[in-house]
Design a protein around this motif. Structure first.
Motif, short mmCIF file in Angstrom:
data_model
loop_
_atom_site.label_atom_id
_atom_site.label_comp_id
_atom_site.label_asym_id
_atom_site.label_seq_id
_atom_site.Cartn_x
_atom_site.Cartn_y
_atom_site.Cartn_z
N ILE A 1 63.62 -2.86 47.46
CA ILE A 1 62.78 -1.85 46.79
C ILE A 1 62.32 -2.35 45.43
O ILE A 1 61.14 -2.25 45.07
N ALA A 2 63.26 -2.91 44.65
CA ALA A 2 62.93 -3.39 43.31
C ALA A 2 61.91 -4.52 43.37
O ALA A 2 61.04 -4.64 42.51
N GLY A 3 62.03 -5.37 44.39
CA GLY A 3 61.09 -6.47 44.54
C GLY A 3 59.66 -5.99 44.70
O GLY A 3 58.72 -6.56 44.13
N VAL A 4 59.48 -4.92 45.46
CA VAL A 4 58.14 -4.35 45.65
C VAL A 4 57.64 -3.75 44.34
O VAL A 4 56.46 -3.92 43.97
N ILE A 5 58.51 -3.05 43.61
CA ILE A 5 58.13 -2.46 42.33
C ILE A 5 57.66 -3.55 41.36
O ILE A 5 56.60 -3.45 40.74
N VAL A 6 58.45 -4.60 41.23
CA VAL A 6 58.12 -5.66 40.28
C VAL A 6 56.86 -6.42 40.70
O VAL A 6 56.03 -6.79 39.86
N ALA A 7 56.69 -6.62 42.01
CA ALA A 7 55.53 -7.37 42.50
C ALA A 7 54.21 -6.68 42.18
O ALA A 7 53.16 -7.32 42.15
N SER A 8 54.25 -5.37 41.91
CA SER A 8 53.02 -4.63 41.63
C SER A 8 52.60 -4.71 40.16
O SER A 8 51.56 -4.16 39.78
N THR A 9 53.36 -5.41 39.32
CA THR A 9 53.04 -5.47 37.89
C THR A 9 52.01 -6.55 37.60
O THR A 9 51.82 -7.51 38.36
N PHE A 10 51.35 -6.38 36.44
CA PHE A 10 50.42 -7.41 35.96
C PHE A 10 51.16 -8.73 35.77
O PHE A 10 50.66 -9.80 36.10
N ASP A 11 52.37 -8.66 35.20
CA ASP A 11 53.11 -9.88 34.89
C ASP A 11 53.49 -10.67 36.13
O ASP A 11 53.58 -11.90 36.09
N ALA A 12 53.73 -9.98 37.24
CA ALA A 12 54.03 -10.70 38.49
C ALA A 12 52.83 -11.52 38.94
O ALA A 12 52.96 -12.68 39.35
N ARG A 13 51.65 -10.90 38.85
CA ARG A 13 50.43 -11.65 39.21
C ARG A 13 50.20 -12.81 38.25
O ARG A 13 49.84 -13.92 38.66
N GLU A 14 50.40 -12.55 36.95
CA GLU A 14 50.20 -13.59 35.96
C GLU A 14 51.22 -14.72 36.14
O GLU A 14 50.89 -15.91 36.04
N GLY A 15 52.46 -14.36 36.42
CA GLY A 15 53.50 -15.38 36.58
C GLY A 15 53.25 -16.30 37.76
O GLY A 15 53.37 -17.53 37.65
N THR A 16 52.91 -15.71 38.89
CA THR A 16 52.66 -16.54 40.07
C THR A 16 51.37 -17.35 39.92
O THR A 16 51.32 -18.53 40.31
#
Length: 276
Positions: free
Chosen positions: A247-262
């Motif tokens: 569940i937490a993985g999905v929450i974090v993946a939706s952030t701007f920072d997740a897109r920026e990091g990858t």
């Protein structure tokens, strides 16, 4: 964010909320009023997105000398159940939760849901020790002295120390500390795990701030969710954690920072995180 506070100081620098216990003439001993201010501030900081990490330290010669002995002994205007004159009325709310805001500080340190880093020097004893070990990481300088001093003044541990101390130093050492009230010097604290990073005298704030600032510069939603999962893992089952990680993985993946990091990884550049 501006705070008009009497017993603590607060400022924000580089997305780090810096909290200073400010009763230096009392070695930052914890009065009822100080912990009321501290608990209320922590409660508000949960919802201040500018603050991505918190640093806790003390003004003057010590981090915190524990609970104010005047109050514990029943000598202050605020009644202490058990030691105050029996004729002094105790408010109903205090009878229901005798530790009042002293205990609530620990609750709010957990509930703020952000990394808290301790910068230690001088005494960190009693409730001051308890608040220090609630923190994610402790930087102490060579003047640091730590003790679960409670039984040395005839009282019992409080502020969550009984829960945290065995998890930090192990059960046998925790029992020794609360039973004897022994004072440990900086090198001993480091060996016991009470201090994570031992630095030269006068350098604990600088070292703790560098660490907190680094955390605040990272993908802070991911950092906060990661620490939440590790803390939950202290009491949850493996199956519960596996579900929560999903569940937490999905929450974090939706952030701007997740897109920026990858994306920055794919483009071989340094990421620019916004904390959102």
């Amino acid at each position: 964010m501006t705070e008009e506070l009497r017993y603590i100081q607060f400022r924000i620098e580089d997305n780090v909320g810096i909290i200073t216990l400010n009763r230096p003439e009392k070695l930052n001993a914890l009065s009822w009023e100080l912990v009321e201010e501290l608990a209320a501030l922590l409660r508000r900081l949960r919802y201040v997105d500018e603050v991505r990490a918190i640093l806790l330290h003390g003004a003057g010669r010590s981090f915190c000398a524990g609970g104010d002995v005047d109050w514990i002994a029943g000598e202050s205007d605020r009644p202490m159940p058990g030691t105050s004159d029996a004729s002094i009325p105790i408010p109903r709310s205090q009878r229901m939760t005798p530790g009042g805001p002293f205990m609530d500080v620990t609750r709010q340190m957990v509930a703020v849901d952000k990394p808290i880093i301790a910068a230690l020097h001088g005494h960190a004893v009693g409730a001051g020790l308890a608040y220090a070990i609630v923190c994610d990481r402790r930087f102490g300088d060579s003047t640091t002295k730590m003790s679960a001093i409670f039984t040395s003044v005839g009282v019992a541990p409080d502020c969550g120390l009984s829960w945290y101390l065995p998890r930090v130093v192990g059960l046998p050492t925790a029992l020794m500390m609360v039973e004897t009230g022994k004072m440990f010097k900086a090198e001993e604290c480091k060996a016991l795990g009470l201090i994570d990073e031992l630095v030269p005298e006068g350098k604990s704030f600088e070292a703790a701030f560098d660490y907190a600032r680094n955390l605040a510069s990272r993908a802070s939603v991911a950092v906060s969710m990661a620490r939440r999962m590790v803390l939950m893992g202290q009491t949850a089952t493996l199956e519960q954690i596996l579900d929560y990680e999903g569940i937490a993985g999905v929450i974090v993946a939706s952030t701007f920072d997740a897109r920026e990091g990858t994306q920055s990884f794919l483009e071989n550049r340094k990421p620019t995180y916004r904390g959102i």
